[in-house]
Design a protein around this motif. Structure first.
Motif, PDB file in Angstrom:
ATOM      1  N   PHE A 155       0.799  -1.224   0.000  1.00 35.40           N
ATOM      2  CA  PHE A 155       0.000   0.000   0.000  1.00 35.40           C
ATOM      3  C   PHE A 155       0.837   1.281   0.000  1.00 35.40           C
ATOM      4  CE2 PHE A 155      -3.096  -3.096   1.612  1.00 35.40           C
ATOM      5  CZ  PHE A 155      -4.120  -2.863   0.706  1.00 35.40           C
ATOM      6  N   ARG A 156       1.926   1.300   0.702  1.00 28.83           N
ATOM      7  CA  ARG A 156       2.724   2.535   0.788  1.00 28.83           C
ATOM      8  C   ARG A 156       3.872   2.558  -0.207  1.00 28.83           C
ATOM      9  NH1 ARG A 156       2.270   2.566   6.963  1.00 28.83           N
ATOM     10  NH2 ARG A 156       0.394   3.794   7.244  1.00 28.83           N
ATOM     11  N   GLN A 157       4.556   1.415  -0.332  1.00 35.70           N
ATOM     12  CA  GLN A 157       5.723   1.378  -1.205  1.00 35.70           C
ATOM     13  C   GLN A 157       5.381   0.937  -2.629  1.00 35.70           C
ATOM     14  OE1 GLN A 157       9.352  -0.221   0.540  1.00 35.70           O
ATOM     15  NE2 GLN A 157       8.416  -0.072   2.571  1.00 35.70           N
ATOM     16  N   LYS A 158       4.126   0.566  -2.850  1.00 42.17           N
ATOM     17  CA  LYS A 158       3.584   0.268  -4.181  1.00 42.17           C
ATOM     18  C   LYS A 158       4.195  -0.952  -4.865  1.00 42.17           C
ATOM     19  CE  LYS A 158       1.140   4.039  -3.866  1.00 42.17           C
ATOM     20  NZ  LYS A 158      -0.127   3.952  -3.211  1.00 42.17           N
ATOM     21  N   PHE A 159       4.630  -1.955  -4.083  1.00 45.58           N
ATOM     22  CA  PHE A 159       5.082  -3.205  -4.684  1.00 45.58           C
ATOM     23  C   PHE A 159       3.873  -3.941  -5.223  1.00 45.58           C
ATOM     24  CE2 PHE A 159       8.824  -2.341  -2.215  1.00 45.58           C
ATOM     25  CZ  PHE A 159       9.856  -2.971  -2.897  1.00 45.58           C
ATOM     26  N   LYS A 160       4.073  -4.705  -6.279  1.00 46.88           N
ATOM     27  CA  LYS A 160       2.981  -5.486  -6.857  1.00 46.88           C
ATOM     28  C   LYS A 160       2.506  -6.507  -5.825  1.00 46.88           C
ATOM     29  CE  LYS A 160       1.599  -7.983 -10.964  1.00 46.88           C
ATOM     30  NZ  LYS A 160       0.254  -7.514 -10.855  1.00 46.88           N
ATOM     31  N   ALA A 161       1.205  -6.645  -5.728  1.00 45.94           N
ATOM     32  CA  ALA A 161       0.606  -7.535  -4.728  1.00 45.94           C
ATOM     33  C   ALA A 161       0.429  -8.942  -5.281  1.00 45.94           C
ATOM     34  CB  ALA A 161      -0.744  -6.977  -4.295  1.00 45.94           C
ATOM     35  N   PRO A 162       0.500  -9.938  -4.395  1.00 48.92           N
ATOM     36  CA  PRO A 162       0.187 -11.308  -4.810  1.00 48.92           C
ATOM     37  C   PRO A 162      -1.316 -11.476  -4.962  1.00 48.92           C
ATOM     38  CG  PRO A 162       0.629 -11.252  -2.465  1.00 48.92           C
ATOM     39  CD  PRO A 162       0.853  -9.849  -2.995  1.00 48.92           C
ATOM     40  N   ALA A 163      -1.768 -12.703  -5.127  1.00 55.26           N
ATOM     41  CA  ALA A 163      -3.197 -12.967  -5.313  1.00 55.26           C
ATOM     42  C   ALA A 163      -4.019 -12.438  -4.147  1.00 55.26           C
ATOM     43  CB  ALA A 163      -3.427 -14.463  -5.491  1.00 55.26           C
ATOM     44  N   GLY A 164      -3.474 -12.497  -2.957  1.00 60.74           N
ATOM     45  CA  GLY A 164      -4.143 -12.005  -1.758  1.00 60.74           C
ATOM     46  C   GLY A 164      -3.155 -11.990  -0.609  1.00 60.74           C
ATOM     47  N   ILE A 165      -3.475 -11.219   0.411  1.00 61.02           N
ATOM     48  CA  ILE A 165      -2.655 -11.192   1.624  1.00 61.02           C
ATOM     49  C   ILE A 165      -3.594 -11.330   2.817  1.00 61.02           C
ATOM     50  CG2 ILE A 165      -1.069  -9.874   3.081  1.00 61.02           C
ATOM     51  CD1 ILE A 165      -0.157  -8.378   0.574  1.00 61.02           C
ATOM     52  N   ILE A 166      -3.255 -12.248   3.692  1.00 58.29           N
ATOM     53  CA  ILE A 166      -4.016 -12.435   4.925  1.00 58.29           C
ATOM     54  C   ILE A 166      -3.066 -12.176   6.088  1.00 58.29           C
ATOM     55  CG2 ILE A 166      -5.366 -14.030   6.326  1.00 58.29           C
ATOM     56  CD1 ILE A 166      -5.871 -15.596   3.641  1.00 58.29           C
ATOM     57  N   LEU A 167      -3.323 -11.101   6.811  1.00 56.57           N
ATOM     58  CA  LEU A 167      -2.518 -10.735   7.962  1.00 56.57           C
ATOM     59  C   LEU A 167      -3.230 -11.218   9.217  1.00 56.57           C
ATOM     60  CD1 LEU A 167      -0.210  -9.185   9.377  1.00 56.57           C
ATOM     61  CD2 LEU A 167      -1.646  -7.128   9.205  1.00 56.57           C
ATOM     62  N   VAL A 168      -2.610 -12.121   9.934  1.00 53.69           N
ATOM     63  CA  VAL A 168      -3.195 -12.662  11.161  1.00 53.69           C
ATOM     64  C   VAL A 168      -2.670 -11.832  12.331  1.00 53.69           C
ATOM     65  CG1 VAL A 168      -3.437 -14.701  12.619  1.00 53.69           C
ATOM     66  CG2 VAL A 168      -3.302 -14.964  10.132  1.00 53.69           C
ATOM     67  N   ARG A 169      -3.575 -11.155  13.036  1.00 56.18           N
ATOM     68  CA  ARG A 169      -3.221 -10.271  14.159  1.00 56.18           C
ATOM     69  C   ARG A 169      -4.020 -10.688  15.385  1.00 56.18           C
ATOM     70  NH1 ARG A 169       1.155  -8.144  14.046  1.00 56.18           N
ATOM     71  NH2 ARG A 169       0.489  -6.509  15.437  1.00 56.18           N
ATOM     72  N   ILE A 170      -3.772 -11.871  15.869  1.00 55.92           N
ATOM     73  CA  ILE A 170      -4.485 -12.393  17.027  1.00 55.92           C
ATOM     74  C   ILE A 170      -3.587 -12.221  18.244  1.00 55.92           C
ATOM     75  CG2 ILE A 170      -5.551 -14.432  18.044  1.00 55.92           C
ATOM     76  CD1 ILE A 170      -5.986 -15.382  15.093  1.00 55.92           C
ATOM     77  N   SER A 171      -4.113 -11.570  19.272  1.00 57.42           N
ATOM     78  CA  SER A 171      -3.281 -11.224  20.416  1.00 57.42           C
ATOM     79  C   SER A 171      -3.163 -12.323  21.472  1.00 57.42           C
ATOM     80  CB  SER A 171      -3.807  -9.946  21.071  1.00 57.42           C
ATOM     81  OG  SER A 171      -5.139 -10.127  21.482  1.00 57.42           O
ATOM     82  N   SER A 172      -3.869 -13.400  21.325  1.00 55.07           N
ATOM     83  CA  SER A 172      -3.755 -14.500  22.290  1.00 55.07           C
ATOM     84  C   SER A 172      -2.348 -15.073  22.251  1.00 55.07           C
ATOM     85  CB  SER A 172      -4.756 -15.602  21.963  1.00 55.07           C
ATOM     86  OG  SER A 172      -6.062 -15.119  22.010  1.00 55.07           O
ATOM     87  N   THR A 173      -1.793 -15.332  23.389  1.00 57.58           N
ATOM     88  CA  THR A 173      -0.423 -15.833  23.410  1.00 57.58           C
ATOM     89  C   THR A 173      -0.273 -17.325  23.168  1.00 57.58           C
ATOM     90  OG1 THR A 173      -0.544 -15.691  25.812  1.00 57.58           O
ATOM     91  CG2 THR A 173       0.704 -14.001  24.684  1.00 57.58           C
TER      92      THR A 173
END
Length: 96
Positions: free
Chosen positions: A38-56
């Motif tokens: 989004f910021r550096q404008k690199f070409k994106a893959p088919a999709g990105i899934i960012l997992v941000r789960i805070s459980s340890t």
């Protein structure tokens, strides 16, 4: 494919390039991929899934992530943030 097994130590730009070339959806715990696309404008893959789960406990994080991943089929073309089984946000990738 788990990139850590295939090419351990590879940097994020090369991971992104490989996922893009191979038309893969990238599943990650690393927020840097959103910045690259989004910021550096690199070409994106088919999709990105960012997992941000805070459980340890790893078992809890794994269960929630797998349940969330199983809940949808429309990962392609989007940047997803998974924060819980019922807490999933989506944004269209810029060049999909």
């Amino acid at each position: 494919m788990w990139i850590h097994e295939i090419t351990p130590g590879i940097n994020d730009v090369l991971v992104l390039a490989r996922a893009t070339t191979e038309k893969r959806t990238l599943i990650t715990f690393d927020k840097d991929f959103g910045d690259l696309v989004f910021r550096q404008k690199f070409k994106a893959p088919a999709g990105i899934i960012l997992v941000r789960i805070s459980s340890t406990p790893t078992s809890v994080v794994s269960r929630i992530a797998v349940t969330a991943l199983d809940s949808r089929i429309d990962w392609t073309g989007h940047f997803w943030v998974v924060r819980g089984e019922n807490d999933i946000r989506m944004r269209c990738l810029p060049n999909s």
